[in-house]
Design an enzyme around this catalytic site. Sequence first.
Site, short mmCIF file in Angstrom:
data_model
loop_
_atom_site.label_atom_id
_atom_site.label_comp_id
_atom_site.label_asym_id
_atom_site.label_seq_id
_atom_site.Cartn_x
_atom_site.Cartn_y
_atom_site.Cartn_z
N GLY A 30 -1.38 2.12 6.90
CA GLY A 30 -0.40 2.27 7.97
C GLY A 30 0.51 3.46 7.73
O GLY A 30 0.96 3.68 6.61
N ARG A 91 -8.51 3.34 8.28
CA ARG A 91 -9.02 2.29 7.40
C ARG A 91 -10.45 2.66 7.00
O ARG A 91 -11.17 3.30 7.76
CB ARG A 91 -9.02 0.94 8.12
CG ARG A 91 -7.69 0.58 8.77
CD ARG A 91 -6.62 0.23 7.78
NE ARG A 91 -5.37 -0.17 8.43
CZ ARG A 91 -4.25 -0.46 7.78
NH1 ARG A 91 -4.22 -0.37 6.46
NH2 ARG A 91 -3.17 -0.82 8.44
N ASP A 122 -0.35 -0.92 -0.41
CA ASP A 122 -1.16 -1.69 -1.34
C ASP A 122 -2.64 -1.31 -1.30
O ASP A 122 -3.26 -1.07 -2.33
CB ASP A 122 -1.00 -3.18 -1.03
CG ASP A 122 -1.80 -4.06 -1.98
OD1 ASP A 122 -1.33 -4.29 -3.10
OD2 ASP A 122 -2.90 -4.52 -1.60
N THR A 144 5.13 2.97 2.80
CA THR A 144 4.89 1.84 3.69
C THR A 144 6.23 1.31 4.17
O THR A 144 7.18 1.21 3.38
CB THR A 144 4.12 0.70 3.00
OG1 THR A 144 4.15 -0.47 3.83
CG2 THR A 144 4.69 0.36 1.65
N ASP A 146 6.90 -1.66 4.88
CA ASP A 146 7.09 -3.06 4.47
C ASP A 146 7.91 -3.21 3.19
O ASP A 146 8.36 -4.32 2.88
CB ASP A 146 5.74 -3.75 4.28
CG ASP A 146 5.02 -3.98 5.60
OD1 ASP A 146 5.70 -4.03 6.63
OD2 ASP A 146 3.78 -4.09 5.59
N ASP A 148 6.93 -3.34 0.16
CA ASP A 148 6.30 -4.42 -0.60
C ASP A 148 5.50 -3.95 -1.80
O ASP A 148 4.60 -4.65 -2.27
CB ASP A 148 5.40 -5.24 0.32
CG ASP A 148 4.27 -4.41 0.93
OD1 ASP A 148 4.30 -3.17 0.82
OD2 ASP A 148 3.35 -5.01 1.52
N ARG A 190 3.82 -8.85 7.32
CA ARG A 190 2.79 -9.89 7.25
C ARG A 190 2.97 -10.76 6.01
O ARG A 190 2.88 -11.98 6.06
CB ARG A 190 1.39 -9.27 7.27
CG ARG A 190 0.25 -10.29 7.33
CD ARG A 190 -1.09 -9.60 7.33
NE ARG A 190 -1.32 -8.86 6.11
CZ ARG A 190 -1.68 -7.57 6.06
NH1 ARG A 190 -1.85 -6.89 7.17
NH2 ARG A 190 -1.87 -6.96 4.90
#
Length: 338
Positions: A30, A91, A122, A144, A146, A148, A190
């Site tokens: 992303g 992807r 990730d 990212t 996120d 994360d 997510r």
Amino acid sequence: MDQQKYVLSFYIKNGVKTDMKRIGVLTSGGDAPGMNAAIRAVVRKAIYHEMEVYGIYQGYSGLINGNIKKLELGSVGDIIQRGGTMLYSARCEEFKTKEGQAKGIEQLKKHGIEGLVVIGGDGSYRGAKALTEQGFPCVGVPGTIDNDIPGTEYTIGFDTAINTVINAIDRIRDTATSHERTFIVEVMGRDAGDIALWTGLAGGAETILIPEEKFEMKEIIKRLERGQERGKKHSIIIIAEGVCSAVEFASQLKEMANLETRVSVLGHIQRGGSPTAFDRVLASRLGSRAVELLMEGKGGRAVGIERNQLVDYDIIEILSKPHKVNMDMYKLSTELSI
């Protein structure tokens, strides 16, 4: 994990600098605001040190297909303020296989690329890990929204994303107040609740739902009812997509409490936009540090920032650690939303 496995001694010169003359850079997964600033930093840092830089377009898919072009100083001019990624992203299921990875390494060898900077989250790190395990030096840069990725307090794009969400929440609160309604705002996340937690706390949300913490619908209903009893006319509920969809949550509220709500799903608007000053500076520092590590002959590393200091860790060890949300902040958000 023995770090010496990833220190390629044949690159080392005088124990500090290396003879590495050509590196590659790609973005994967992303997109995140600030990726362009990181690309710019990689290219200009490398050229400053008399190295050539090759951009790999469309992520690992482009690597397999040989979509690789040399980048010059002008190639990264006027991109620091742009969201997205000039190298594009895609992807790639094929790169998860040994055959796909072998094709990628063959393309790197074909273009004479000796080290690779991978900017992403990730999944991108896992690709860099696979190349590292096969002896090709890679350095991961966390990009990212996120937030994360273990081994860094902040990822590139997170600050911009939460500011985008905050702007939306402020506007939603205006209409929620005008119409005396409860709004449910779904944000990205997510598996990680950082976006929901930070924006919920900063936006004064009455309820924040994150994947890391279970919730009781009855308790949420009680909180809304207490607010109504003291004359509160509107409420904002922030829900991370990994908990459940905002539409589903609104349906449950309707069924259990006969409460009418309005739903706003912010979606991909969170990924776009011009990066904040924080993200531009963070990306510049991390991208430059990634090049320095390759110059030192070090692969299999992941760069990050902790207490405003640049750090780097074994990328394999990083991927084995779980992401942890700040539960002290979560507790604070519940205390302040009484």
